[in-house]
Motif scaffolding. Structure first.
Motif, PDB file in Angstrom:
ATOM      1  N   ILE A  83       0.829  -1.199   0.000  1.00  0.00           N
ATOM      2  CA  ILE A  83       0.000   0.000   0.000  1.00  0.00           C
ATOM      3  C   ILE A  83       0.863   1.248   0.000  1.00  0.00           C
ATOM      4  N   VAL A  84       1.888   1.249   0.852  1.00  0.00           N
ATOM      5  CA  VAL A  84       2.770   2.426   0.970  1.00  0.00           C
ATOM      6  C   VAL A  84       3.530   2.669  -0.310  1.00  0.00           C
ATOM      7  N   LEU A  85       4.086   1.603  -0.889  1.00  0.00           N
ATOM      8  CA  LEU A  85       4.900   1.760  -2.093  1.00  0.00           C
ATOM      9  C   LEU A  85       4.057   2.132  -3.288  1.00  0.00           C
ATOM     10  N   GLY A  86       2.810   1.700  -3.320  1.00  0.00           N
ATOM     11  CA  GLY A  86       1.972   1.965  -4.479  1.00  0.00           C
ATOM     12  C   GLY A  86       1.220   3.263  -4.401  1.00  0.00           C
ATOM     13  N   SER A  87       1.296   3.954  -3.281  1.00  0.00           N
ATOM     14  CA  SER A  87       0.483   5.152  -3.097  1.00  0.00           C
ATOM     15  C   SER A  87       1.141   6.412  -3.593  1.00  0.00           C
ATOM     16  N   CYS A 113       1.213  -2.196  -5.755  1.00  0.00           N
ATOM     17  CA  CYS A 113      -0.191  -1.806  -5.849  1.00  0.00           C
ATOM     18  C   CYS A 113      -0.299  -0.352  -6.276  1.00  0.00           C
ATOM     19  N   LEU A 114      -1.271  -0.047  -7.131  1.00  0.00           N
ATOM     20  CA  LEU A 114      -1.465   1.312  -7.619  1.00  0.00           C
ATOM     21  C   LEU A 114      -2.566   2.001  -6.835  1.00  0.00           C
ATOM     22  N   SER A 115      -2.399   3.289  -6.625  1.00  0.00           N
ATOM     23  CA  SER A 115      -3.453   4.072  -5.999  1.00  0.00           C
ATOM     24  C   SER A 115      -4.591   4.252  -7.008  1.00  0.00           C
TER      25      SER A 115
END
Length: 319
Positions: A83-87, A113-115
Motif C-alpha cells: 500500500i505504501v509503495l503503491g500510493s 499496488c497502484l493508488s
C-alpha cells in the motif's frame, strides 16, 4: 545465508560504473529441531508426572499459536508495504521499488499496488494510446490544422493534402500516411510540445541549434517515432508496466497527469542533443533514437527523480 544486493544509480553514475552502493542483509531461517532417540525418549516420558506432561502440551500449543501469529504479522506487513509503495507517498519515495541490473535499466519487476489516481491516469493514457489517427474525423483534421498554426503562425493554412506539409517534416503531401504506429496521441504530443515549450519547439522544428547535417531528420515524423518509443519503453501496450522505467513512470504519473506529454518533450530535446553530439545524418536516426532511450532510462533510474522536471535533461527545454 542469503545475501541481497541493491544497486542505486546517482546523477554522477549515469554510465553505471562509479559510486556503487550495496546493502547486504542476512536472514537466518528456522531449522527443524533435532530428533532424539526414540527409546530414551520413551523412558524419559514414563518418568514424568502428569503435571509435567500437561505443561509440555501447553508449551507446544503456545508455540503453535505463536508461529501462526508471526505468519499473520508477516502477511500484514507485506500488505502494508504494498500500500505504501503503491500510493506515491513520501515514504514510498524513499524506499527502493526495484533493484537494478548491471546497466541500471530494463529489469522486469513485480508491480506494486497502484493508488486509485494512478489506476485512473494509466487507464486514460492507455485509452489515448489506443486511438488511431483517422483523417476522416473532423477532430483529427482540426488537430492537424492546429499544429500547422502553432508551427507557422505567420503563414497561410494549407489544405490537408499539400506539398507544404513537407516543410514541417512529414514525408509526403498527406500527413495522415505517416502516423501508422504512432496514433492520434503522437499528434497530441506535438501540439502539447508547441504550446507548452514554444521556444524549444521552434528551435527543433527549424533546426536552429548546433551544426546540422546536410540530410536532417524530418521533424514531425521524428515526433511520431518518439511517441512510439516511449510507449514501448514504458510498457503502455501491456496491462500494467513491469519494466523499471514503466514502474518509475507510474510514480511520475501520480504527480502529473500530463507526465507522458512532458516526457515526450524532454525526449525530443534529448534526441536532438544526441543527434548533434553524434554528428548524425538521416540514416543514423534509429541509432540516435536507441541512444536517446538508453539515456532516458538511466535518468528515470535516478533516485531523486519524483517528477519529469527532476530529470537532468528537462533543463534543456525552454519555454
Amino acid at each position: 545465508m542469503t545475501s541481497t544486493l541493491r544497486r542505486r544509480l546517482h546523477h554522477g553514475d549515469v554510465d553505471g560504473k562509479r559510486h556503487e552502493h550495496f546493502d547486504s542483509s542476512d536472514f537466518d531461517g528456522l531449522s527443524e529441531p533435532l530428533l532424539g532417540n526414540r527409546d530414551s525418549d520413551a523412558v524419559a516420558t514414563s518418568a514424568l508426572t502428569l503435571e509435567d506432561i500437561w505443561s509440555a502440551e501447553r508449551r507446544k500449543e503456545d508455540l503453535h499459536w505463536t508461529l501462526i501469529f508471526s505468519q499473520l504479522i508477516a502477511q500484514w506487513a507485506q500488505w502494508l508495504a504494498n500500500i505504501v509503495l503503491g500510493s506515491g507517498s513520501l515514504i514510498g519515495r524513499f524506499l527502493p521499488l526495484f533493484s537494478t541490473d548491471q546497466n541500471g535499466i530494463n529489469k522486469k519487476l513485480l508491480l506494486p499496488c497502484l493508488s486509485p489516481l494512478q489506476e485512473e491516469r494509466l487507464s486514460n493514457l492507455q485509452r489515448r494510446w489506443g486511438v488511431p489517427f483517422d483523417s476522416s474525423l473532423l477532430e483529427h483534421q482540426d488537430a492537424l490544422r492546429q499544429l500547422w498554426r502553432l508551427s507557422f503562425p505567420e503563414r497561410e493554412l494549407p489544405s490537408l493534402k499539400s506539398e507544404l506539409w513537407k516543410e514541417m517534416g512529414w514525408q509526403g503531401s498527406d500527413p495522415s500516411t505517416d502516423f501508422r504506429g504512432g496514433g492520434f496521441i503522437s499528434l497530441e504530443n506535438l501540439i502539447y510540445f508547441a504550446m507548452k515549450y514554444p521556444e524549444s519547439f521552434q528551435r527543433l522544428l527549424h533546426k536552429k541549434d548546433g551544426e546540422r547535417a546536410d540530410w536532417e531528420y524530418p521533424f514531425a515524423v521524428a515526433g511520431i517515432n518518439i511517441s512510439f518509443m516511449l510507449a514501448q519503453m514504458l510498457d503502455l501496450q501491456t496491462g500494467k508496466p513491469s519494466s523499471q522505467a514503466g514502474i518509475k513512470f507510474l510514480q511520475l504519473l501520480a504527480e502529473d497527469e500530463m507526465a507522458f506529454d512532458n516526457l515526450f518533450c524532454v525526449s525530443f530535446q534529448m534526441m536532438d542533443a544526441q543527434w548533434l553530439a553524434k554528428r548524425a545524418s538521416y540514416m543514423d536516426f534509429n541509432d540516435v533514437l536507441k541512444s536517446t532511450r538508453t539515456q532516458l532510462e538511466r535518468e528515470l533510474a535516478l533516485e531523486d527523480v519524483y517528477s519529469v522536471k527532476d530529470l537532468p535533461a528537462y533543463n534543456l527545454l525552454r519555454g
